[in-house]
Design a protein around this motif. Structure first.
Motif, short mmCIF file in Angstrom:
data_model
loop_
_atom_site.label_atom_id
_atom_site.label_comp_id
_atom_site.label_asym_id
_atom_site.label_seq_id
_atom_site.Cartn_x
_atom_site.Cartn_y
_atom_site.Cartn_z
N PRO A 69 0.82 -1.22 0.00
CA PRO A 69 0.00 0.00 0.00
C PRO A 69 0.85 1.26 0.00
N TYR A 70 0.26 2.32 -0.55
CA TYR A 70 0.94 3.59 -0.67
C TYR A 70 -0.12 4.68 -0.63
N PRO A 71 0.11 5.77 0.07
CA PRO A 71 -0.94 6.79 0.19
C PRO A 71 -1.33 7.38 -1.15
N THR A 72 -2.63 7.41 -1.42
CA THR A 72 -3.13 7.95 -2.68
C THR A 72 -2.73 9.41 -2.85
N SER A 84 -10.56 5.86 -1.69
CA SER A 84 -9.58 5.06 -0.96
C SER A 84 -8.39 5.90 -0.54
N PRO A 85 -7.99 5.86 0.74
CA PRO A 85 -6.81 6.59 1.17
C PRO A 85 -5.50 5.96 0.69
N PHE A 86 -5.59 4.69 0.27
CA PHE A 86 -4.40 4.00 -0.21
C PHE A 86 -4.64 3.45 -1.61
N SER A 88 -2.26 0.73 -4.45
CA SER A 88 -1.25 -0.32 -4.40
C SER A 88 -0.20 -0.08 -5.48
N LEU A 127 3.14 2.36 9.69
CA LEU A 127 1.90 1.91 9.06
C LEU A 127 1.57 0.48 9.45
N MET A 139 -3.12 -6.49 2.19
CA MET A 139 -2.52 -5.27 1.66
C MET A 139 -1.15 -5.48 1.03
N ASN A 351 -8.79 -1.17 -2.95
CA ASN A 351 -8.55 0.25 -3.18
C ASN A 351 -9.39 0.77 -4.34
N THR A 354 -8.68 3.32 -7.88
CA THR A 354 -7.24 3.49 -8.12
C THR A 354 -6.70 2.51 -9.16
#
Length: 367
Positions: A69-72, A84-86, A88, A127, A139, A351, A354
């Motif tokens: 995961p990676y912040p959007t 989605s806050p994240f 991939s 995280l 995730m 997610n 995205t």
């Protein structure tokens, strides 16, 4: 990173190929960042034919390492309207092989991340501590290790000449190049798994790691570099042609010492870095990601940056324009370019909103 390293302490740069001077002086262009942007685009367009004339490597293989995961809000800088806050991203290693003019074979590993030790990076460690263990399995997906991929490709550790990353966020190289002193968390002294490999890195990044800014600190593991011998590094300043169809150019902004891998292949020129996380971020007008095309149109921005630490957003934008001007169009879909994100946006049911419009997934090349 120990401050005070001198040129005499690091490996001899003469083993690398010719310097690329086409982009020297970009920082000194008069007229501000807009003038530098125009300068970068023009120089990159002119350099394309020169780089193509160097030939092609013998082979390029792509090896999936991990999806995580990676912040959007970082990966799709201000543009995404996804709930989605994240999102991939999938981190991949490239194995590039070529032959020198005297017949010597060379092997370069680009982005050979030690995924296990990379989890200790402050941001990802924090995280992970907040996410229940059962959810972590949804995730994060491990695809294969560096050593297992090399064994599959028939590459022995002793054959590897160079390790290279676009930048050193999250990286811990102790197992790859060994340590000069015992490491408590690794059970003592560490012998290098790649005994003949040198690490190609921009000198600006080594200097920055000696005294990290607070905006940089969540993404680096500087303590992991303190035990490394200086001679394992090949600190370059700017660009180099490493071999036929294999080069690097300095692309500062994402970090001060960011660098981009250039490859000339049977389908034309590719570039790889983490300046953006999807090739559609170079042509956002064709993106179906919610909000991306509209945001680029509204703000008149030609690219969508991967913006973590915001060290120098203007310079990163200009670097992405340079990358955009260097590469060819995809033969699969000419709306998109042969830019291969070193960590590529990946569809995940967890997610929504995205999923990439287009993905390269791999670079394949045989001469």
């Amino acid at each position: 990173m120990r401050p005070g390293w001198t040129t005499s302490e690091v490996a001899d740069l003469r083993q690398l190929g010719a310097r690329i001077d086409a982009f020297d002086g970009m920082a000194n262009v008069s007229g501000g960042p807009g003038a530098r942007l125009r300068w970068a685009r023009a120089r990159a367009t002119a350099f394309r034919a020169e780089f193509a004339s160097t030939g092609t490597p013998d082979s390029i293989d792509t090896c999936d390492l991990v999806t995580l995961p990676y912040p959007t809000r970082f990966g799709l800088f201000r543009a995404s309207r996804a709930m989605s806050p994240f999102l991939s991203i999938t981190n991949r290693m490239l194995v590039i092989r070529w032959s020198e003019s005297d017949g010597r074979r060379r092997v370069l590993l680009f982005e050979p991340s030690d995924v296990e030790l990379g989890r200790k990076t402050p941001y990802f460690a924090a995280l992970s501590a907040r996410v229940p263990r059962p959810l972590q399995g949804l995730m994060v997906t491990s695809h294969g290790t560096v050593m297992a991929h090399l064994a599959r490709l028939g590459v022995t550790p002793e054959e590897v000449d160079y390790l290279m990353f676009d930048h050193l966020h999250t990286q811990d190289l102790r197992r790859w190049v060994g340590t000069s002193v015992p490491q408590e968390d690794l059970g003592g002294a560490v012998k290098p798994l790649f005994p003949n490999a040198k690490v190609i890195v921009q000198r600006d990044e080594l200097d920055a790691m000696a005294d990290l800014h607070p905006l940089q600190q969540p993404w680096y593991q500087p303590k992991a570099f303190e035990a490394l011998r200086p001679e394992v590094f090949l600190p370059v300043e700017g660009g180099r042609v490493l071999g036929p169809g294999v080069g690097i150019v300095a692309t500062p902004g994402h970090v001060s010492g960011n660098q981009t891998l250039l490859l000339n292949t049977s389908t034309g020129i590719w570039a790889s870095s983490e300046n953006v996380i999807a090739t559609e971020c170079l042509t956002p007008e064709h993106s179906r990601l919610p909000g991306v095309a509209a945001w680029a149109r509204e703000w008149g921005q030609e690219v969508i940056l991967n913006a973590i630490s915001l060290e120098s957003t203007v310079e990163q934008y200009n670097s992405v324009i340079l990358e955009k001007a260097l590469v060819d169009r995809s033969q699969s879909d000419e709306r998109f370019l042969q830019f291969f994100p070193s960590s590529e946006l990946t569809e995940a049911w967890t997610n929504p909103g995205t999923s990439p419009t287009f993905s390269h997934l791999a670079i394949h090349h045989r001469r």
